[in-house]
Every structure is written in C-alpha cells, then in structure tokens.
Write a protein that holds these residues in place. Sequence first.
Motif, PDB file in Angstrom:
ATOM      1  N   MET A  41      63.514  19.516  59.203  1.00 40.76           N
ATOM      2  CA  MET A  41      64.371  18.552  58.517  1.00 40.76           C
ATOM      3  C   MET A  41      65.810  19.071  58.455  1.00 40.76           C
ATOM      4  N   LYS A  42      66.735  18.223  58.858  1.00 40.33           N
ATOM      5  CA  LYS A  42      68.145  18.637  58.868  1.00 40.33           C
ATOM      6  C   LYS A  42      68.798  18.321  57.523  1.00 40.33           C
ATOM      7  N   VAL A  43      69.425  19.346  56.958  1.00 44.24           N
ATOM      8  CA  VAL A  43      70.065  19.200  55.661  1.00 44.24           C
ATOM      9  C   VAL A  43      71.516  19.630  55.769  1.00 44.24           C
ATOM     10  N   SER A  44      72.416  18.744  55.363  1.00 37.61           N
ATOM     11  CA  SER A  44      73.831  19.114  55.378  1.00 37.61           C
ATOM     12  C   SER A  44      74.235  19.577  53.985  1.00 37.61           C
ATOM     13  N   LEU A  45      74.838  20.731  53.938  1.00 37.65           N
ATOM     14  CA  LEU A  45      75.178  21.330  52.654  1.00 37.65           C
ATOM     15  C   LEU A  45      76.532  20.815  52.168  1.00 37.65           C
ATOM     16  N   PHE A  46      76.553  20.317  50.932  1.00 35.59           N
ATOM     17  CA  PHE A  46      77.842  20.001  50.295  1.00 35.59           C
ATOM     18  C   PHE A  46      78.052  21.098  49.262  1.00 35.59           C
ATOM     19  N   ILE A  47      78.930  22.029  49.584  1.00 35.35           N
ATOM     20  CA  ILE A  47      78.943  23.298  48.856  1.00 35.35           C
ATOM     21  C   ILE A  47      79.689  23.234  47.517  1.00 35.35           C
ATOM     22  N   THR A  48      80.619  22.294  47.393  1.00 31.83           N
ATOM     23  CA  THR A  48      81.501  22.119  46.219  1.00 31.83           C
ATOM     24  C   THR A  48      82.575  23.203  46.193  1.00 31.83           C
ATOM     25  N   CYS A  49      83.740  22.861  45.647  1.00 30.09           N
ATOM     26  CA  CYS A  49      84.864  23.803  45.731  1.00 30.09           C
ATOM     27  C   CYS A  49      84.659  25.025  44.847  1.00 30.09           C
ATOM     28  N   LEU A  50      83.997  24.831  43.687  1.00 22.43           N
ATOM     29  CA  LEU A  50      83.803  25.997  42.808  1.00 22.43           C
ATOM     30  C   LEU A  50      82.930  27.049  43.486  1.00 22.43           C
ATOM     31  N   VAL A  51      81.845  26.604  44.104  1.00 22.22           N
ATOM     32  CA  VAL A  51      80.961  27.560  44.784  1.00 22.22           C
ATOM     33  C   VAL A  51      81.673  28.164  45.984  1.00 22.22           C
ATOM     34  N   ASP A  52      82.388  27.328  46.722  1.00 22.70           N
ATOM     35  CA  ASP A  52      83.095  27.819  47.901  1.00 22.70           C
ATOM     36  C   ASP A  52      84.060  28.943  47.541  1.00 22.70           C
ATOM     37  N   GLN A  53      84.822  28.741  46.484  1.00 23.80           N
ATOM     38  CA  GLN A  53      85.904  29.689  46.179  1.00 23.80           C
ATOM     39  C   GLN A  53      85.536  30.758  45.142  1.00 23.80           C
ATOM     40  N   LEU A  54      84.724  30.396  44.160  1.00 17.12           N
ATOM     41  CA  LEU A  54      84.509  31.327  43.040  1.00 17.12           C
ATOM     42  C   LEU A  54      83.167  32.057  43.115  1.00 17.12           C
ATOM     43  N   CYS A  55      82.142  31.412  43.586  1.00 25.98           N
ATOM     44  CA  CYS A  55      80.839  32.076  43.645  1.00 25.98           C
ATOM     45  C   CYS A  55      80.113  31.747  44.946  1.00 25.98           C
ATOM     46  N   PRO A  56      80.696  32.184  46.083  1.00 23.48           N
ATOM     47  CA  PRO A  56      80.096  31.867  47.387  1.00 23.48           C
ATOM     48  C   PRO A  56      78.670  32.383  47.517  1.00 23.48           C
ATOM     49  N   ASN A  57      78.320  33.413  46.744  1.00 22.33           N
ATOM     50  CA  ASN A  57      76.952  33.934  46.782  1.00 22.33           C
ATOM     51  C   ASN A  57      75.910  32.878  46.389  1.00 22.33           C
ATOM     52  N   VAL A  58      76.326  31.904  45.563  1.00 17.13           N
ATOM     53  CA  VAL A  58      75.424  30.797  45.218  1.00 17.13           C
ATOM     54  C   VAL A  58      75.131  29.975  46.471  1.00 17.13           C
ATOM     55  N   GLY A  59      76.162  29.760  47.271  1.00 24.08           N
ATOM     56  CA  GLY A  59      75.986  29.023  48.515  1.00 24.08           C
ATOM     57  C   GLY A  59      75.099  29.777  49.491  1.00 24.08           C
ATOM     58  N   VAL A  60      75.327  31.072  49.592  1.00 24.97           N
ATOM     59  CA  VAL A  60      74.508  31.906  50.475  1.00 24.97           C
ATOM     60  C   VAL A  60      73.042  31.827  50.036  1.00 24.97           C
ATOM     61  N   ALA A  61      72.832  31.891  48.721  1.00 25.83           N
ATOM     62  CA  ALA A  61      71.472  31.813  48.186  1.00 25.83           C
ATOM     63  C   ALA A  61      70.841  30.457  48.488  1.00 25.83           C
ATOM     64  N   ALA A  62      71.632  29.401  48.351  1.00 27.13           N
ATOM     65  CA  ALA A  62      71.106  28.052  48.610  1.00 27.13           C
ATOM     66  C   ALA A  62      70.674  27.920  50.067  1.00 27.13           C
ATOM     67  N   VAL A  63      71.485  28.470  50.980  1.00 27.96           N
ATOM     68  CA  VAL A  63      71.132  28.439  52.405  1.00 27.96           C
ATOM     69  C   VAL A  63      69.819  29.181  52.629  1.00 27.96           C
ATOM     70  N   GLU A  64      69.709  30.362  52.043  1.00 30.08           N
ATOM     71  CA  GLU A  64      68.502  31.194  52.159  1.00 30.08           C
ATOM     72  C   GLU A  64      67.262  30.418  51.695  1.00 30.08           C
ATOM     73  N   VAL A  65      67.359  29.782  50.538  1.00 35.64           N
ATOM     74  CA  VAL A  65      66.204  29.071  49.969  1.00 35.64           C
ATOM     75  C   VAL A  65      65.838  27.846  50.824  1.00 35.64           C
ATOM     76  N   LEU A  66      66.856  27.101  51.238  1.00 27.81           N
ATOM     77  CA  LEU A  66      66.585  25.894  52.028  1.00 27.81           C
ATOM     78  C   LEU A  66      65.961  26.251  53.373  1.00 27.81           C
ATOM     79  N   ARG A  67      66.432  27.338  53.958  1.00 28.37           N
ATOM     80  CA  ARG A  67      65.847  27.771  55.239  1.00 28.37           C
ATOM     81  C   ARG A  67      64.402  28.233  55.024  1.00 28.37           C
TER      82      ARG A  67
END
Lengths: 498, 241
Positions: free
Chosen positions: B1-27
Amino acid sequence: MNQLTSETFDSNARASLKDVHLRGALKNLAATFGERRRTAIASVENWENLREKARAIKDETLLHLDQYLENFAENAERAGAKIHWARDGKEASQIVLNLIVERNASKVVKSKSMATEEIHLNRALEAAGINPVETDLGEWIIQLAEETPSHIVVPAIHKTKKQIADLFVEKVGIEPTDDVDVLTRTARNILRERFAEAEIGISGVNFGVAETGTILILENEGNARLTTSLPKTHIAVMGIEKIIPKFTDLDVFLKLLPRSGTGQRLTTYQSLITGTKRSVNGEGPEEVHIILMDNGRSRMLAHPVTRQSLACIRCGACLNACPVYGAVGGHAYGAVYPGPIGAVITPQLIGIGATKQLPYASSLCGACREVCPVKIDIPELLLHLRAEITDGEANGKKTDIPIKGKFAERFAFGVYGLAWKRAGIYKIGTKTARLMQKFVARDGKIGEVSGFLGKLAPPLGNWTAFRDAPVIAPKSFRDIWREELKNDLSTKDTKKMN
Amino acid sequence: MKVSLFITCLVDQLCPNVGVAAVEVLRRAGCEVIFDERQTCCGQPAFNTGYRKEARKFAERFIEIYEESEAEYIVSPSGSCTAMVKHFHELFPDDQNWRERCKKIAAKTYEFSSFLVNVLKIENLNAKFDGKLTWHDACHGLRDLNIRREPRKLLQNVEKAEFVELQGADVCCGFGGTFSVKFPEISAAILDNKIEAIEKSGADFVVSCDASCLMQIGGRLSRINSKVKPLHIAEILAAQE
C-alpha cells in the motif's frame, strides 16, 4: 462600581488569574457541574438524537422566525397578554419603564433574566428612580455587592461563602456567621417582604411556544413563580430567538436544558404562563406584558454561519467546559455573556470594534461544541468572527476595527503566505531562523527571552515567559529524507511485523 | 500500500525524529512510504487567526500536490494538521469545484494512529519500550477526528511499557496556536492544570499525537525541570529495544 469592558480582556484576565479565591471557585465549578452533567445525560437514552432534534427545531424556527413570532404574538394576546415589540435594549427598557410609570408603581421585583441583564434594565430603571429587587439568591447577592453576574446560570459563582457572609453583615446588618442556612434564611425573609408588597414582577423567558402563546420559565428557588404570579402586573422580557413552534417541542428542550445547565433531570419549578388570570377570583396577574426584543438578533439571523448563535438556550454548559472560562472566570470578558458563547454573541450584539479580543480568547479546543445541547459549532463561529476582524468587514460592510496595531501581524502573515507557498523560500526562511536562534539557544532549547529581544519578537518573548522553546533541528526531516530515508527501502527482517 | 507522508512544518523543522519514527513504523506495517518534498504547511496558523486569503493559498497548494500523488492514502503525524485538511473546503464557500477537490483529498487523509488502527487494522506494532506512559488527547484529534480509542490501544500493546490514564486527558493543554502567544498567561494557567495531572499520574513519558501540544507541555516540563519527558506516539511505536 468599576465595570470591566471587553476592550481590556487581556488585562482583566491577568487580574483574574491572580485572584486565588476565584481560581478555587472556578475549579470547583468545572469539576462539580461537569460531573453532574455527565451523570444527568447518562440517564437519557440517546442523548445525541435529542441534540439533533433540538437543533433541527431551532433551525426550522429561525428560518421562519417572522411567521412563528406572529403566531406567538397572536396566541399570547388571545390568552390576554399584551405584546410589545422592541428593536433594541433602549426601547425595551423604555417600554418597561413606561408600564411601571403608567401604573403609578414603584415596588418592583425581578426574577433571574439574562435578557434584562443584556439591556442593563436595572440601570435604566434606577436612573428613573425605580429600584427593582432581584429575587434569585445569586442575583440578589451580586445586586447587594453592586456587581454583575459572572456566569449565565450561577451569577455569583465568583464569590466565596465568606465573602457573601461579610456582604450580608455589611449590607443587611446580620451578625457575622459562616452558617449557610442562616444566610439563605436571611435572604428568604427579606425577599418574602419584597414579594408581599410588589406591584410589578419582571421576568425573563426560557421558551415561548408559538402555537399556544405560552411562556415557560425554569428555576429552582420558586422566586420566579412568585414574581410572575403575586404582583398584579407581570412583564416578561424575551429575546426573539426564544420561540419554539409547538408545545410538544418542550419535551425535547426540557430534557436538554436542566441536564446541560445544572446537571438536574428537571428544575424544581417550571412555570408555564399562558396569558392573564382566567377569572376574577383566579390566580395569577391581571396583566401580562411580553416584550419581544431584537437587540442585534436579526443581524445574527441574516448570515447562514452566524444564525446558529440564536439556537443558544443559555444553559451555560459551554462555560463550565471551557478551559479559558475555567481559568479567568466571567468578569474578565467584560460583558453580560461570558465564556465561549459570550465570545461569539457579544461581538455580534454590541459590535466587533470594542470586543475584538473576545473571538481570540479561545484555544479552539472544541469542548464547548462537544457539550452544547443544541450543537452550536462555537469554534466555527469564533473563526468566522476572526476572519471578519482581519478582513475588516462584517457581512460586506466595513466594521469599526482600526487597522492600526494590526500591521505587524498582517505583515507577518503576509510574509508567511509568500514564503511558505514555495518550498524553496520556505527552506531559506528556516535556514535564516536556524542562524538567528544561535543568539538565544542554550543546551538545545530556548529559555526565557526577556528584555529588548523579547519585546523585539513578542511571540518569542510571550512563549518563553512560561515555557522553554524548542530549537530548530540541525537537519530538517526533508533533509534526512533525501539523504538517508528515501532510498533505504529495506525493512529489516528482524523488525518486521508478525 | 502506497502512503504519502504529510510531515507538517513543526515535525519537519523542530522534531524530525518524529517523522523518521513514523516512516519506520509505516514501513514495518508494510506500507510503501513516499514523501513529496514540495510540501510546506497546511495553513492552519493563518486559518485560525482569521487570515482566510492566505490560508486558501496553502490549501490550494496542498490539494494540487497531493492530487498528483499516486498514493492511496495521505498520513500525517498530527491530529491538528489532519483536521485542517478536513476543514479546507470551508475556505471555498462559493467554489463548488474547489470544495469537491478538497473533500476528495480530505477523505484519504488520516492521522497516524488512526490510520494504523482503522485502515491497516493493526493494533500491535511489535514495539518494545521500557517506561510508564500516559496519553494526552490532542483536542483536534479528539474532537474533530474522534480519535480516542486508537492511540490507547496501540500504547497498551507496547511490550514492557506500562500505560496509565491521565486525569483530564481530554482537557486542552492551552496551546491553541497563536492563542499561546496572544494570551500567554491564560495559556500557561491552563497548561499548569495539565502539568499537575501529568506529574500526579506517575508517568515517565507523556505521549500525544501532536507536536504542537508536546511543544507546549514539553516546554513547561523543561522549564520546571520535571523528570517527565514528552514523546510522540510514533517514537514509542518505532522503538524496538
């Protein structure tokens, strides 16, 4: 009496936050009323269904309000009441005053009514030398204290038992006491005398039934029953949005209102009044006057978004659920209607220019919408008003909002609108911020930024006055994605889901 | 299943590790994750402050980018930004075409924990995290998206973790976007009730689905040198040792 205004909501709120007694009372209110409400609504099967029904009734009524008002007026007059129409508060107050003067009366009692608070009726009557006596215990207390209500349902909620006892010692000369029974008995004895001599009784209205011309008043102390039945003349002041079409609609609203307001299954008294007394020896007043008041309501009716403001049945549940009201209390709003619904209707009643802080006095958490028995989307209304404020116009007409002072915010959002539209400019912006933060960041966070720097960037100063701020990460997610994550499509077997 | 991530600006700039974690979990959950680098912000700050014209620009851009995407779903580690996407159509009261486009995109946009439980039907991510956790219901996730059960279910299934319910978990933390800097004293007073409940819960970590609430709560916890740490639910679910 020093009255607060909505214009200074921020400084009013700061003062309220320092009032220890008030904070205690508010915490108690939210906990007690919240819990009582939850228990009370659990006793109704399909609460959601009831809310939908109530809202549908209100929507239908508001859509044909002119027709229902005419029906109501016709049926009320047929039962012997006299209908008066008032465009605004001034007219409504003048009608009340004229009725009193024409009857050579001076002894006036009142039961609790937000509509009369809204138009400052007491002030108008007092200016003409008539001193109406509030007979609801909470209202009487604040009348003695020369204050205004701080809550729609429990007007003296901001006062502690001790403050009330001190007030009674000072104003009615009782011996100091901390016995609540003594205090209530004192009030009861004094108010009974006022009732016995009263020539005119003034009340509000909870619901007006169009098909019968009946008005309904809900209360717990019996004072509204006395106000509307003992004096020869009863004057009811009623906002035009109080109309419901059918008598059986009451079945829906009587289940919703007491449960939402005080967490009761039903109030102690429900007075249904249809016209005057039926016979010479019958009970009830000889004259009933109902004043149907607009006072800004038709303006709310005109717009499809703001119209829902008129569905409000004044239960106060949104006040009890609101974290902002729970922190600052009612007086900070500087208006008759406080809390979330107040932040919505006050600007619409008295104009947005003097009240423009109120629509912003919300975190948009939605707790108000969740508890509202008629499903008013208060956050939607707050956002609507905020947009009106920034657009500088209301319903296509220019408002009285000064543009001055909003320039910095407009500029900031203008830049934001420009920069964040394109990822390229967005990146330059965040890179600059990363560079700038070196001046204020320590140990991976930004502590209090006060003094000149804090004033230079108020959002940063205001944030860090109470909270540390995070720093912009050395590498953004998009950088990490490009450099590490994008091509790493492997999902390690050991970590794989079962 | 293809999922496009909408990361949000706060996660992108202030806590990118949340985004990395989300990618890890979704994969780990079997998704193919894609990320469109042209994305910026959902425009919520403008919308909530009353700047509709500016907010419309963000909405249009968001819709245009994700309309091009071949992903079946758009997933975001934020209840609040997801809720904003659901509100997009309100920005175009007189434009039926845009309203339809907004609603179409909104229908495939999900908050992270709700996506895992309601779309993927996964309640156990084989996560392992040693610590006592409590959950703060972010208002927009809770009241706009009706997310209440999902994160609790996910957290309760984390190995070695102990879950405790927070008193008043569904009460606002006082953030409210620009509200937090327009009325900082009120925001902080509301926040203090939340902090008191968190400390009373005995949890080591307060978990939520929104970086904004975590910034507000975490900012105060940091200021008072509390031992409790804020974490995004993706970070807990990503942990495996």
